[in-house]
Scaffold this motif. Structure first.
Motif: not given
Lengths: 192, 192
Positions: A41-62
């Motif tokens: 939750f702490a890692r996801l929170s800075p990515l965008g506001p409440i209720n906004a849909t945010i795509a996670l980057a594809q898991s990869g080495p970088r």
């Protein structure tokens, strides 16, 4: 005589240290989840506001935000706060492959999950409510018409919803990503 | 005065040992309810409300988003079938079956759970894309040098782990009871 006192002293210190070490360890293990500065939750929170849909980057080495991600699975999330009212969650599950919605509290517990097998008309839909909101909704329910919503009770006010979609092949990852990007989370007015 | 110093020494030692033990137990990231089946470890309670304090603390520190039981299961192997730690200077054959599931993926991650960069940009295999033998079984070659068939490259000299995920699996509720032979074997072939 002196040596004997020394030994007793050292034993006493060792015993005291062991007691304190045990206590420190137990307390540390129990309070770490309460601080929750590294959790998802702490890692996801800075990515965008409440209720906004945010795509996670594809898991990869970088991509080093969330560990143990599956490179074959696209993900998107929205954070919610039920103080703003019940949360309507919709995710399209019209791909042939696996898709799911999971509901996480702010503290990292999963309180519900559904997969595309439970989808109706190619759509995964749920209404996340608090205990109080459920009671308010139930009071307004028409006795003659059955409830259409899948109502999921959350003990936590805050949390996040994660949609996952599996790509059957690398070339299908973009369509899995499109599917999870179509996740919507919207607060509905609190019934009163 | 003398007693005060002794108590102080005990406190300092206790604090250091307690925190060290805590850090160690989190790095191993293995809660009470983790089950070991052959080389594979699975924690079916990870992310649920019933997870034990160790599992919770480890989850908080790692920041991963676990699969819900309804979605699937994640198995991690840090050793081969003989119990020897997976080494980047060795070659392994992984196969030939998995427990029943609608889809599974098998991927390679570093110590922290992130995919390891490699020239082939291959981080894992999906059940839907893998090359199978005539009997439906599969073999994945895990090695740093190229291999024919299903080759999962070891991209670095660091420690690595294998992650098997079952999506939509009927075994979810009884993970600890899975037979060792149902999971992929991890057999060391050769070492440099």
């Amino acid at each position: 005589m002196n040596i004997r006192r020394r030994v007793i002293d050292i034993l006493a210190i060792a015993f005291g240290a062991a007691m304190i070490a045990t206590l420190v360890h137990i307390v540390a293990i129990l309070i770490i989840p309460l601080y929750a500065t590294h959790d998802a939750f702490a890692r996801l929170s800075p990515l965008g506001p409440i209720n906004a849909t945010i795509a996670l980057a594809q898991s990869g080495p970088r991509e080093r935000l969330i560990p143990f991600g599956d490179p074959a699975v696209a993900g998107a999330f929205c954070r919610f706060d039920l103080r703003a009212g019940p949360l309507r969650v919709k995710g399209p599950a019209n791909l042939a492959s696996f898709a799911s919605l999971s509901f996480h509290t702010r503290r990292g517990s999963i309180f519900y999950a559904i997969t595309d097998k439970a989808a109706t008309r190619g759509m995964l839909e749920a209404l996340v409510v608090t205990e109080d909101q459920l009671r308010a909704l139930a009071a307004k329910d028409d006795e003659d018409t059955p409830v259409q919503d899948l109502r999921i009770v959350s003990n936590a006010k805050e949390g996040f919803v994660l949609m996952r979609a599996l790509s059957e092949e690398p070339s299908l990852y973009p369509s899995a990503e499109n599917a999870v990007r179509a996740l919507t989370c919207a607060s509905e007015p609190i019934p009163n | 005065m003398d007693t005060l110093i002794k108590a102080l020494i005990a406190c300092v030692i206790g604090l250091v040992v307690g925190l060290w033990a805590t850090a160690l137990s989190l790095r191993n990231a293995r809660g009470f309810d983790a089950a070991t089946i052959g080389a594979w470890t699975v924690s079916e309670k990870a992310g649920t409300l019933e997870a034990d304090p160790y599992t919770r603390a480890a989850l908080e520190q790692s920041g991963e988003i676990p699969l819900a039981l309804g979605e699937g299961l994640q198995f991690i192997a840090r050793t081969d079938d003989t119990g020897a730690a997976l080494s980047p200077s060795c070659a392994y054959l992984v196969g030939r079956t998995t427990p029943p599931a609608r889809y599974w993926t098998l991927s390679l991650v570093d110590r922290l759970g992130f995919p390891v960069a490699n020239a082939a940009a291959r981080y894992g295999f999906r059940s839907s894309e893998i090359q199978r033998g005539a009997d439906g079984g599969f073999i994945i070659a895990v090695s740093s040098s190229p291999h024919s068939g299903n080759w999962l490259p070891i991209g670095s000299k660091g420690r690595f782990a294998l992650v098997l995920r079952l999506y939509d699996s009927p075994v979810s509720a009884t993970a600890a009871a899975i037979d060792k032979d149902a999971l992929p074997r991890i057999v060391r072939e050769s070492c440099l």
